[in-house]
Design a protein around this motif. Structure first.
Motif, PDB file in Angstrom:
ATOM      1  N   ALA A 497       0.861  -1.177   0.000  1.00  0.00           N
ATOM      2  CA  ALA A 497       0.000   0.000   0.000  1.00  0.00           C
ATOM      3  C   ALA A 497       0.905   1.237   0.000  1.00  0.00           C
ATOM      4  N   PRO A 498       0.456   2.328  -0.626  1.00  0.00           N
ATOM      5  CA  PRO A 498       1.325   3.509  -0.723  1.00  0.00           C
ATOM      6  C   PRO A 498       1.607   4.165   0.621  1.00  0.00           C
ATOM      7  N   ASN A 499       0.788   3.831   1.626  1.00  0.00           N
ATOM      8  CA  ASN A 499       0.922   4.558   2.888  1.00  0.00           C
ATOM      9  C   ASN A 499       1.848   3.862   3.866  1.00  0.00           C
ATOM     10  N   LEU A 500       2.952   3.352   3.326  1.00  0.00           N
ATOM     11  CA  LEU A 500       4.026   2.851   4.173  1.00  0.00           C
ATOM     12  C   LEU A 500       4.963   4.043   4.348  1.00  0.00           C
ATOM     13  N   TYR A 501       4.853   4.696   5.495  1.00  0.00           N
ATOM     14  CA  TYR A 501       5.579   5.958   5.690  1.00  0.00           C
ATOM     15  C   TYR A 501       6.927   5.684   6.354  1.00  0.00           C
ATOM     16  N   ILE A 502       7.967   5.638   5.532  1.00  0.00           N
ATOM     17  CA  ILE A 502       9.323   5.415   6.036  1.00  0.00           C
ATOM     18  C   ILE A 502      10.221   6.583   5.630  1.00  0.00           C
ATOM     19  N   HIS A 503      10.118   6.954   4.363  1.00  0.00           N
ATOM     20  CA  HIS A 503      10.944   8.056   3.853  1.00  0.00           C
ATOM     21  C   HIS A 503      10.095   9.304   3.624  1.00  0.00           C
ATOM     22  N   LEU A 504       9.550   9.854   4.663  1.00  0.00           N
ATOM     23  CA  LEU A 504       8.740  11.070   4.495  1.00  0.00           C
ATOM     24  C   LEU A 504       9.645  12.268   4.206  1.00  0.00           C
ATOM     25  N   GLU A 505       9.220  13.088   3.269  1.00  0.00           N
ATOM     26  CA  GLU A 505      10.005  14.286   2.931  1.00  0.00           C
ATOM     27  C   GLU A 505       9.069  15.405   2.472  1.00  0.00           C
ATOM     28  N   SER A 506       9.630  16.592   2.435  1.00  0.00           N
ATOM     29  CA  SER A 506       9.130  17.763   1.696  1.00  0.00           C
ATOM     30  C   SER A 506       7.751  18.289   2.099  1.00  0.00           C
ATOM     31  N   THR A 507       7.481  18.333   3.420  1.00  0.00           N
ATOM     32  CA  THR A 507       6.219  18.943   3.858  1.00  0.00           C
ATOM     33  C   THR A 507       6.363  20.418   4.259  1.00  0.00           C
ATOM     34  N   MET A 508       7.615  20.935   4.241  1.00  0.00           N
ATOM     35  CA  MET A 508       7.852  22.360   4.558  1.00  0.00           C
ATOM     36  C   MET A 508       8.924  22.817   3.571  1.00  0.00           C
ATOM     37  N   ARG A 509       8.568  22.795   2.309  1.00  0.00           N
ATOM     38  CA  ARG A 509       9.574  22.830   1.249  1.00  0.00           C
ATOM     39  C   ARG A 509      10.382  24.123   1.152  1.00  0.00           C
ATOM     40  N   MET A 510      11.657  23.903   0.840  1.00  0.00           N
ATOM     41  CA  MET A 510      12.545  25.016   0.555  1.00  0.00           C
ATOM     42  C   MET A 510      12.019  25.741  -0.695  1.00  0.00           C
ATOM     43  N   GLY A 511      11.945  27.064  -0.611  1.00  0.00           N
ATOM     44  CA  GLY A 511      11.395  27.816  -1.740  1.00  0.00           C
ATOM     45  C   GLY A 511       9.902  28.111  -1.579  1.00  0.00           C
ATOM     46  N   PHE A 512       9.269  27.455  -0.624  1.00  0.00           N
ATOM     47  CA  PHE A 512       7.842  27.675  -0.379  1.00  0.00           C
ATOM     48  C   PHE A 512       7.569  28.076   1.067  1.00  0.00           C
ATOM     49  N   VAL A 513       8.099  27.295   2.003  1.00  0.00           N
ATOM     50  CA  VAL A 513       7.900  27.617   3.417  1.00  0.00           C
ATOM     51  C   VAL A 513       9.181  28.213   4.010  1.00  0.00           C
ATOM     52  N   VAL A 514      10.323  27.638   3.621  1.00  0.00           N
ATOM     53  CA  VAL A 514      11.612  28.188   4.079  1.00  0.00           C
ATOM     54  C   VAL A 514      12.423  28.662   2.878  1.00  0.00           C
ATOM     55  N   ASP A 515      13.342  29.580   3.149  1.00  0.00           N
ATOM     56  CA  ASP A 515      14.193  30.077   2.068  1.00  0.00           C
ATOM     57  C   ASP A 515      15.393  29.149   1.897  1.00  0.00           C
ATOM     58  N   SER A 516      16.331  29.542   1.062  1.00  0.00           N
ATOM     59  CA  SER A 516      17.412  28.605   0.760  1.00  0.00           C
ATOM     60  C   SER A 516      18.382  28.441   1.923  1.00  0.00           C
ATOM     61  N   SER A 517      18.243  29.242   2.994  1.00  0.00           N
ATOM     62  CA  SER A 517      19.054  28.939   4.178  1.00  0.00           C
ATOM     63  C   SER A 517      18.222  28.224   5.237  1.00  0.00           C
ATOM     64  N   CYS A 518      17.026  27.797   4.854  1.00  0.00           N
ATOM     65  CA  CYS A 518      16.121  27.047   5.738  1.00  0.00           C
ATOM     66  C   CYS A 518      15.495  27.883   6.856  1.00  0.00           C
ATOM     67  N   GLU A 519      15.456  29.211   6.673  1.00  0.00           N
ATOM     68  CA  GLU A 519      14.727  30.069   7.611  1.00  0.00           C
ATOM     69  C   GLU A 519      13.312  30.275   7.053  1.00  0.00           C
ATOM     70  N   ALA A 520      12.314  30.259   7.946  1.00  0.00           N
ATOM     71  CA  ALA A 520      10.928  30.423   7.492  1.00  0.00           C
ATOM     72  C   ALA A 520      10.756  31.797   6.858  1.00  0.00           C
ATOM     73  N   TYR A 521      10.080  31.828   5.701  1.00  0.00           N
ATOM     74  CA  TYR A 521       9.839  33.126   5.048  1.00  0.00           C
ATOM     75  C   TYR A 521       9.045  34.063   5.948  1.00  0.00           C
ATOM     76  N   GLN A 522       8.090  33.496   6.668  1.00  0.00           N
ATOM     77  CA  GLN A 522       7.143  34.371   7.371  1.00  0.00           C
ATOM     78  C   GLN A 522       7.466  34.598   8.836  1.00  0.00           C
ATOM     79  N   VAL A 523       8.448  33.865   9.362  1.00  0.00           N
ATOM     80  CA  VAL A 523       8.802  34.035  10.776  1.00  0.00           C
ATOM     81  C   VAL A 523      10.320  34.119  10.877  1.00  0.00           C
TER      82      VAL A 523
END
Ligand SMILES: Cc1cc2nc3c(=O)[nH]c(=O)nc-3n(C[C@H](O)[C@H](O)[C@H](O)COP(=O)(O)OP(=O)(O)OC[C@H]3O[C@@H](n4cnc5c(N)ncnc54)[C@H](O)[C@@H]3O)c2cc1C
Lengths: 563, 210
Positions: A497-523
């Motif tokens: 089943a697709p919902n075998l969660y082992i390699h979870l990634e990209s829920t706070m993506r660089m370029g969308f939530v954080v900038d390229s130094s990994c600081e949040a754009y909005q905070v």
């Protein structure tokens, strides 16, 4: 424990422990708060039964003998999702695990505790594929190379030794026309040993003059096959063979004398203020002691979220931080499948000079086939309970015996299950791992109706794209061929089943939530240092080394900007 | 007696489930080497896991939502609906009897079909007990988990905790070597294996241009 440190790090897993050590070495004072227990620290002799001390900041507290007692290597005791020592739940195992709402057939496999999910990870530490970073991420692959090198040297990483499993895999891969790829920077198709964060075998391992008991107290891997159960073999805690972050980075962080770790501390809110120019900035956190239920607040100049791909977005949302439509969105998960080959004794005698593979021997995953643009295939040799549950008990295709031919795979039950498990010692399993697409609909959100003691619980949803399905089918075909070319007499696909969660990634993506130094754009002053900042699924490659390289880089960025 | 009735009901339903997924051998001589999951009391493992799986906050308290009983009720209701549709004639009396052990009264094959129907949501979800009523996601999740729990319970060392198996996790002790490990040839906890066959590659550090 100095009040109000320079930096608070939330979570001490794959990424958190790394950034804590780097910041400590630079000279900043750091508090790391982790929701789960600490194994192998004499301040918590019975971490599942008693609260123990509050925190530890001294490398002398680390105790390899204690670790060995606690890490029993029995899969039920260690890996049971409900009661295991490695689970997503409070240290007190009499209590249930922390709930996540996953309205699917699902295994969400993460751990709480110092070391986080690396406590049971297999230590595969490949670099991502250059093509999956360049022209996609806001940073380049080349920019990351020095950080890969630093992490590879610190963990340290070495190519896995060959045992029977790997030997059969290399034999099959070679015969299906693939060639050996002698590189860490992979742009072409080929097979190679896994670059693993596991110390090489002790030079005396094959010498009968040394007993295995002696060897298990010496430096180096004993090929005991307990990667997934934690592996407590070595002369001292920081020299254990398997390099989870509690073994590698946490001792180094403590040695700086600048870092304090507090287990059993669940962060429930990131505290922010408005600065004079009207921007949000992080000023500290609120956390709850998981034993006493008391809440405390602590302030810092910088807050780093490293709570993992589920809890980092959950914490953002539960803290009422500014609205960003990408928080929790774009979850990738490497849409996986397994293919298992069963071999005759004669075939194995020819390849190995012995009639069995014994999948439980050696690194849990020691060999791989890289396929940039599609994903990867790796060997997998787990203990019987984990093997049965994952290969025969978890499938999106119902029950094998009751399916029509249109659906491949399915669960195996009844006598055929016993027969298949009876062949366990003569099997080789390959895990197909897909480079899956980022899709907005795949997400972590708050469940509006269900709360636990830490606020609204996360609701997790993931459905692969058609493209992902095609890629996975292609990898399964290759894996099947490799097994057949190696001489497998039968090959079985789980159709997981697709919902075998082992390699979870990209829920706070660089370029969308954080900038390229990994600081949040909005905070301002809020950084992220876990798998969630990945821009995509990094080529379908095991994600942790990428997170660790980024965390190393983020530490430098923090100091450059704020200190 | 009365107070234990729901517990008996739950246990016997999961005994039937364990028996369905991992049945005892047809040949009695093999019972010792490859027992069925119910011979190893795996139903007790399933009940413990379900009752400790979901700790959430309700209006009044923070605690586990015991899922074993509602899950047993759900399986029996699914079995009733399955039999009613697929195995007529199913008597009116059978169909309306409450708390009937419908699941265990079906053949092994029909029990598996029942689980498959449940997982495919191929029944009237309104008739299920709370918290499953009209809750498709939870039904799928828990029905799937029943398979994994049975297999993990059986093939891990759980049964070898013997008389301590139902104690809190830190108060269990292995009393013997797990039969299932013996059957599959897993040697159990190991200090190491002498199966080193060399390195195919080594990492060369600081040589540049790799
Ligand atoms: C069986 C298995 C095998 C794997 N093998 C590999 C492998 O070989 N190679 C690889 O690259 N990856 C592997 N992975 C994936 C790997 O474990 C993850 O990529 C890695 O651990 C992610 O690091 P992270 O920092 O994002 O999260 P985690 O390691 O999960 O760390 C998060 C930490 O944050 C803590 N936390 C969460 N919320 C809070 C809160 N609110 N307050 C305080 N603390 C909190 C948690 O307790 C945890 O310690 C494997 C995973 C599994 C399940």
């Amino acid at each position: 424990m100095s009040r109000n440190p320079d930096v608070i790090v939330i979570g001490s897993g794959g990424g958190g422990a790394v950034i804590a050590k780097e910041l400590g070495e630079i000279g900043l004072s750091v508090w790391v708060l982790d929701a789960g227990p600490w194994y192998g620290n004499c301040k918590w002799p019975n971490p599942n039964q008693h609260r123990g001390a509050e925190s530890s900041d001294d490398p002398k507290d680390l105790d390899g003998n204690l670790y060995r007692e606690q890490i029993t290597r029995r899969e039920g005791d260690m890996n049971d999702i409900v009661t295991g020592k490695f689970r997503w739940g409070p240290a007190d195992r009499r209590r249930g695990p922390w709930f996540r709402n996953i309205p699917d057939q699902a295994i969400l496999w993460q751990n709480a505790g110092i070391g986080g999910t690396t406590l049971h990870y297999y230590s595969n530490s490949p670099r991502p594929y250059p093509h999956s970073i360049n022209h996609q991420w806001p940073i380049t692959y080349e920019e990351l190379i020095p950080y890969f090198e630093k992490v590879e040297e610190t963990l340290p990483v070495e190519f896995a030794p060959t045992t029977s499993k790997e030997a059969v895999f290399y034999y099959g891969a070679e015969r299906s026309g693939f060639s050996l790829n002698d590189s860490l920077d992979v742009s072409t198709v080929g097979y190679r040993p896994q670059p693993n964060a596991i110390l090489p075998p002790n030079e005396h391992l094959m010498d009968p003059n040394y007993s295995l008991e002696e060897l298990s107290h010496m430096e180096g891997c004993t090929l005991a096959g307990h990667c997934g159960q934690g592996c407590p073999y070595g002369p001292s805690l920081e020299k254990m063979a398997k390099r989870s972050t509690n073994i590698s980075y946490v001792p180094l962080a403590l040695k700086t004398k600048k870092v304090t770790f507090r287990p059993n501390a669940f962060v429930t809110k990131v505290l922010t203020e408005m600065n004079p120019s009207g921007e949000h900035q992080a000023v500290g956190v609120q956390f709850r002691d998981t034993w006493t239920g008391e809440t405390e607040e602590v302030n810092a100049k910088i807050v780093v979220m490293a709570a993992g791909c589920i809890e980092t977005p959950r914490l953002w949302l539960n803290s009422d931080l500014p609205n960003n439509p990408w928080v929790g969105r774009g979850l990738t998960n490497h849409y996986m499948d397994t293919v298992t080959g069963t071999f005759d004794e004669d075939t194995l005698m020819n390849i190995l000079g012995q009639p069995e593979i014994n999948p439980f021997v050696g690194h849990t995953s020691g060999a791989r086939l890289d396929y940039p643009g599609v994903g990867m295939i790796e060997t997998l040799g787990e203990s019987p309970g984990l093997t049965a549950q994952q290969l025969f008990g978890f499938s999106q295709a119902g029950y094998y015996q009751y399916n029509d031919a249109s659906k491949p795979g399915g669960r195996v039950v009844g006598e055929p299950l016993k027969e298949d498990m009876g062949d366990y010692r003569r099997t080789l399993t390959l895990l197909a791992i897909t480079e899956d697409d980022v899709q907005y609909r795949n997400r972590v959100q708050l469940d509006p109706h269900i709360k636990d003691e830490h606020g609204h619980v996360p609701l997790v949803h993931y459905k692969p794209s058609h493209q992902d399905e095609k890629k996975r089918d292609y990898l399964v075909e290759i894996a099947t061929n490799i097994l057949k070319h190696a001489g497998a007499k039968s090959v079985y696909r789980s159709n997981l089943a697709p919902n075998l969660y082992i390699h979870l990634e990209s829920t706070m993506r660089m370029g969308f939530v954080v900038d390229s130094s990994c600081e949040a754009y909005q905070v301002n002053r809020l950084y992220i240092a876990d798998n969630s900042v990945h821009y995509n699924s990094a080529g379908g490659v095991n994600p942790t080394l990428t997170t660790q390289a980024l965390a190393t880089r983020t530490a430098e960025k923090i100091v450059e900007k704020y200190f | 007696m009365r107070s234990t009735a729901p517990q008996d009901y739950t246990l016997s339903t999961f005994r039937a489930l364990a028996n369905t997924l991992i049945p005892p051998p047809t040949n009695q001589d093999e019972l010792e080497s490859t027992p069925g999951a119910s011979d190893m009391c795996i139903y007790e493992y399933i009940v413990y896991a379900l009752d400790h799986y979901i700790p959430i906050q309700t209006y009044v308290y923070q605690g586990n939502i015991p899922l074993a009983l509602p899950t047993a009720l759900m399986i029996n209701e699914a079995a009733r609906q399955y039999a009613y549709t697929n195995r007529p004639p199913f008597s009116y009396q059978q169909a309306t009897q409450s708390n009937h052990h419908f699941f265990s009264s079906l053949s092994r094959q029909d029990r598996i079909q029942t689980l498959a129907h449940l997982e495919d949501l191929n029944l009237d979800l309104y008739t299920l007990p709370t918290p499953f009523q009209n809750n498709a996601g939870l039904i799928k999740h828990v029905t799937d988990a029943l398979n994994r729990l049975t297999l993990f319970g059986y093939y891990s060392e759980w049964s070898s905790y013997g008389s301590t198996r139902l104690n809190p996790p830190d108060e269990r002790y292995q009393e013997f070597f797990p039969l299932s490990w013996y059957h599959v040839g897993y040697p159990g906890v190991s200090l190491g294996y002498r199966d080193f066959r060399g390195f195919l590659l080594r990492i060369r550090r600081n040589e540049g241009g790799r």
